[in-house]
Design a protein around this motif. Sequence first.
Motif, PDB file in Angstrom:
ATOM      1  N   ASP A 111     -72.169 -13.638  35.348  1.00  0.00           N
ATOM      2  CA  ASP A 111     -72.480 -13.141  36.669  1.00  0.00           C
ATOM      3  C   ASP A 111     -73.177 -13.438  38.208  1.00  0.00           C
ATOM      4  N   GLY A 112     -74.047 -14.571  37.580  1.00  0.00           N
ATOM      5  CA  GLY A 112     -74.584 -14.775  39.120  1.00  0.00           C
ATOM      6  C   GLY A 112     -75.569 -16.167  38.233  1.00  0.00           C
ATOM      7  N   LEU A 113     -75.261 -17.596  39.284  1.00  0.00           N
ATOM      8  CA  LEU A 113     -76.282 -18.548  38.451  1.00  0.00           C
ATOM      9  C   LEU A 113     -76.645 -18.735  40.327  1.00  0.00           C
ATOM     10  N   ASP A 114     -78.055 -19.026  40.124  1.00  0.00           N
ATOM     11  CA  ASP A 114     -78.482 -19.458  41.332  1.00  0.00           C
ATOM     12  C   ASP A 114     -79.199 -21.157  41.367  1.00  0.00           C
ATOM     13  N   THR A 115     -78.263 -21.867  42.286  1.00  0.00           N
ATOM     14  CA  THR A 115     -77.093 -20.972  42.511  1.00  0.00           C
ATOM     15  C   THR A 115     -75.949 -22.735  42.429  1.00  0.00           C
ATOM     16  N   TYR A 116     -76.864 -23.950  42.410  1.00  0.00           N
ATOM     17  CA  TYR A 116     -75.892 -25.598  42.673  1.00  0.00           C
ATOM     18  C   TYR A 116     -75.783 -25.820  41.255  1.00  0.00           C
ATOM     19  N   ALA A 117     -75.154 -24.952  40.269  1.00  0.00           N
ATOM     20  CA  ALA A 117     -75.356 -25.025  38.576  1.00  0.00           C
ATOM     21  C   ALA A 117     -74.206 -26.316  37.915  1.00  0.00           C
ATOM     22  N   SER A 118     -74.205 -26.911  37.297  1.00  0.00           N
ATOM     23  CA  SER A 118     -73.142 -27.991  36.484  1.00  0.00           C
ATOM     24  C   SER A 118     -73.546 -27.398  35.331  1.00  0.00           C
ATOM     25  N   VAL A 119     -72.183 -26.559  34.933  1.00  0.00           N
ATOM     26  CA  VAL A 119     -72.052 -26.080  33.222  1.00  0.00           C
ATOM     27  C   VAL A 119     -71.342 -26.952  32.536  1.00  0.00           C
ATOM     28  N   MET A 132     -74.994 -18.260  44.809  1.00  0.00           N
ATOM     29  CA  MET A 132     -75.284 -17.539  44.027  1.00  0.00           C
ATOM     30  C   MET A 132     -75.243 -15.715  43.758  1.00  0.00           C
ATOM     31  N   PHE A 133     -74.283 -15.507  44.749  1.00  0.00           N
ATOM     32  CA  PHE A 133     -73.662 -14.349  44.964  1.00  0.00           C
ATOM     33  C   PHE A 133     -72.112 -14.071  44.637  1.00  0.00           C
ATOM     34  N   LEU A 134     -72.313 -15.061  43.659  1.00  0.00           N
ATOM     35  CA  LEU A 134     -70.390 -14.802  42.888  1.00  0.00           C
ATOM     36  C   LEU A 134     -70.362 -15.027  42.040  1.00  0.00           C
ATOM     37  N   VAL A 188     -79.379 -22.428  55.463  1.00  0.00           N
ATOM     38  CA  VAL A 188     -77.837 -21.766  55.868  1.00  0.00           C
ATOM     39  C   VAL A 188     -76.706 -23.432  55.703  1.00  0.00           C
ATOM     40  N   PHE A 189     -77.116 -23.868  54.611  1.00  0.00           N
ATOM     41  CA  PHE A 189     -76.253 -24.686  54.246  1.00  0.00           C
ATOM     42  C   PHE A 189     -75.953 -24.138  52.755  1.00  0.00           C
ATOM     43  N   THR A 190     -76.703 -23.516  52.231  1.00  0.00           N
ATOM     44  CA  THR A 190     -76.349 -23.170  50.575  1.00  0.00           C
ATOM     45  C   THR A 190     -76.117 -21.186  51.120  1.00  0.00           C
ATOM     46  N   ARG A 191     -75.540 -20.872  49.800  1.00  0.00           N
ATOM     47  CA  ARG A 191     -75.452 -19.293  50.110  1.00  0.00           C
ATOM     48  C   ARG A 191     -76.078 -18.889  48.642  1.00  0.00           C
ATOM     49  N   LYS A 192     -76.912 -18.336  48.996  1.00  0.00           N
ATOM     50  CA  LYS A 192     -78.133 -18.573  48.450  1.00  0.00           C
ATOM     51  C   LYS A 192     -79.221 -17.647  49.246  1.00  0.00           C
ATOM     52  N   LYS A 435     -64.485 -15.900  48.826  1.00  0.00           N
ATOM     53  CA  LYS A 435     -64.767 -15.443  48.413  1.00  0.00           C
ATOM     54  C   LYS A 435     -65.381 -15.021  47.988  1.00  0.00           C
ATOM     55  N   GLU A 436     -66.685 -15.148  48.381  1.00  0.00           N
ATOM     56  CA  GLU A 436     -67.999 -14.034  48.036  1.00  0.00           C
ATOM     57  C   GLU A 436     -67.895 -12.747  48.434  1.00  0.00           C
ATOM     58  N   ALA A 437     -67.135 -12.106  50.234  1.00  0.00           N
ATOM     59  CA  ALA A 437     -67.073 -11.651  50.935  1.00  0.00           C
ATOM     60  C   ALA A 437     -65.683 -10.362  49.240  1.00  0.00           C
ATOM     61  N   GLU A 438     -64.527 -11.224  49.485  1.00  0.00           N
ATOM     62  CA  GLU A 438     -64.221 -10.448  48.567  1.00  0.00           C
ATOM     63  C   GLU A 438     -64.522  -9.854  46.833  1.00  0.00           C
ATOM     64  N   TYR A 439     -65.352 -10.817  45.908  1.00  0.00           N
ATOM     65  CA  TYR A 439     -66.111 -10.684  44.744  1.00  0.00           C
ATOM     66  C   TYR A 439     -67.063  -9.398  44.990  1.00  0.00           C
ATOM     67  N   ASN A 440     -68.159  -9.060  45.637  1.00  0.00           N
ATOM     68  CA  ASN A 440     -68.743  -7.937  46.354  1.00  0.00           C
ATOM     69  C   ASN A 440     -67.943  -7.372  46.672  1.00  0.00           C
ATOM     70  N   VAL A 441     -67.169  -6.785  47.620  1.00  0.00           N
ATOM     71  CA  VAL A 441     -66.301  -5.216  48.264  1.00  0.00           C
ATOM     72  C   VAL A 441     -66.095  -4.797  46.876  1.00  0.00           C
TER      73      VAL A 441
END
Length: 861
Positions: A111-119, A132-134, A188-192, A435-441
């Motif tokens: 539901d939320g990984l903050d932010t740059y994550a290799s799984v 972070m917001f996806l 500004v370069f990171t969606r966090k 993607k962030e916008a659509e997910y959160n809307v």
Amino acid sequence: MKFYLSKISMLLLVFSLLAMSCKTDEIAHAIELNIDQNWVFSEAGTNNWLDAKVPGTVHADLLDNGIIEDPHFRLNENEVQWVETKDWVYKTNITINDELLLFSVIELHFDGLDTYASVYLNDKHILEADNMFLGWSVDVKPYLETGNNELRIVFHSPVNKGMEKLTKLDYLLPAANEQAPENERTNVFTRKAPFHYGWDWGPRLVTSGIWRPVTLRAHDYAVIEDIYVETTDIKDKTARLKGNAEIRVIEAGEYNLSLTINDRKQTINENFAFGAGNHVIDFDFVINNPKLWWTNGLGEPYLYDFTFNLSRKRDVISRKELSVGVRTLELVQLPDEEGYSFHFEINGVPVFAKGANVIPSETLTPSVSEETYRRLIKNAVDANMNMLRVWGGAIYEEDIFYELCDRNGIMVWQDFMFACALQPGDEDHLENIRKEAEYNVKRLRNHASIALWCGNNENLHGWHHWGWNERYEPDVRDFVWNTYERIFYDILPAAVQKHDSKTAYWASSPSAYGDQLADRKSGDEHDWTIWFGQRPFSAYGENVPRFVSEYGLQAFPVMQTIREFSNHDEQDLDSEVMRHRQRSKMNWIESGFDGNDMIKWYMNQYYNVPESFEHFVYVSNLLHAKAYKTAIEAHRRNMPYTMGSLYWQLNDSWPTISWATVDYYGRWKASHYGVRDANAPLLLSAVIENDELLIYAVNDLLEKNNLVFNVSVVDFAGNSVFNFQDNAIIEANHSTQMFSMPVEEIITADIDKSQLVAKISLHENGEEKAVNLFYFEEPKNLKLPEADVMLSTRRTENGYEVLLTTNALAKNIFLDTPYGDVKFSDNYFDMLPGETKKVEMITTRDIDSGNDLKILMLNDL
């Protein structure tokens, strides 16, 4: 059945229960498991594993393990900045048995990984996250094995990742509030969450971690992916609703979709032949004699319980449950002789928006407890608010925030997460934003509380007024502005139109109609002429905007809070700790000038500045309350031209000196009591204009009132100077001027105005319905008498009742105890001679009224 289990070792029990299950109210062929146990973490490359909490952050885990000191105390924030430059690894083991592997689909949901994550799952790379917001979903069935499965997440330093992107540009993008040298500002370069990088009210704690739940979901046949419901029309005692269900089918076949409302009436019951793949099912229905959702103060915020079931051969295989408020909620912008209106209508009724901006209650965002969320919304409700703005430098809030707003009738002005900065324009970044916008809307659209989607905070203003459009060569300027237009005039409104077309979109706050610069004649305004512009409080009532979505002044928190973050010898306005804690810098006024200096500057305009620090803190609270009360009353007096007043800010993310009316620990400043009174459904407000005393009655209620209106001017000893009484009709949902008289006709030349107060009130059958006090001089010029305030206490179920009397005007009585957990139903109040006041002291402690309960008032200073 649907299980929410913490330990995978319970799978055998789950499957034995599922095997016995055949009831239609149970979920067959599906399971959901929380992966929240046995996590450990380490700095990358060190192999030094420590216990971790999930959801959580690396800073919180380091603090829990004693590796760092509390960053809230003194200057400790400076000592933890190394954390942001490191990579961190989190891992756990998931035990899987053969039965689970029989499911057709097995997915991991983040539901939320903050932010740059290799799984990685069993050393296989399954996901690369960068927002972070996806939320993220991964099919993991190919990677799972019977027995232990290692889930490992590597978090890369967001600062280092951001710096890599920054160095690829040959120009700088402004990020006005990031606490770093301008050529090192990377947020500004990171969606966090931008505020993690520091703001003018909060610390810099650029954290990483698994900040929202991780779940393992397994199912067969088909699953309801999403539901959307909206009210399209309410009339003739009938509500019409429509929506759609998104269904993912794994195995083609016959399915049934049903909707049950309040566990009683089955409104939808349809059979479908689905092929494998994704399907969208549209539906519409009516509710007769509906109970409507209303905002706080206008009616009950009623919520229906909607249960959508997807069935196969009479087995319920997937379920979605929604709490639905039946209402229409619109942003109305109609032309008039001044410009365009800007107000919200709930169920066709114009509503004055009373509220505040909110920020996360913790900088380490997952640390916010459910109790803290409940306290936050209760503080809004108790202050007669009906709207909160989720500001764009923070996060799309947790589900419980919106659920509590739904239940309490609090509208939400929802910003997308962009504030005081410009964005890079590369296609990968823009696609990430889409993607962030659509997910959160989609995530938030079913909440009755969502009133508005707003693109950004102050970016349009910054482009034109902060010199951003002048810093680039023409080709770069065109590209940067084109990026702005693509994000805020294309990507974000398209997401709202596609997924939540019932809700209005507003590109930038503040701005005017037609995406123009704020002009006070349309749209919304951030009125920072007071504070940053050093204008007097009276300016709140001049050229009042249509809708004021930001304004404010700072104050210190109470001494109990100050003692939480400082030592005794640091409790001084100019101490290193107090200057460090103050983040509002105004070097354009004077080098080194900050918010502490501005508090003192404004205090000097209205109060005598005390010498002692504790008294300075107290008077800063009075100043704070005066500013907010002045602003809210001015905005409400101008109704219906002005239809919104959202101050900055309701809460704090750490213990600090700020604009908040409620501090980090939930302690009310004087201003929150003032806001509560100024937001009362029925308000009396007085102001002097052109040497005339004008008095207005502002009524938010939907019915008019026939009341007795009274004006009584007395001196500080209680002697009458002037009286006026009349019957009055208070119009519904309107501001009405009740009284107008030259001051010289009320107060003759031989009477000293600095010793007078006007009590204005409304009565019905002898019961006081509204009251306010008005002084003819500023507090610094009042000749306050020595007042003998007597108090007594009586034990009650919730603490104590405090009974107060006074022989002379007692101004701004502050009740205090040594304990930070004692609450008062009222505080910082004025008392006229001969009055008796009851205050509830809410506590579980045994209070010695002679030693523990103290009184401070402005008369004493």
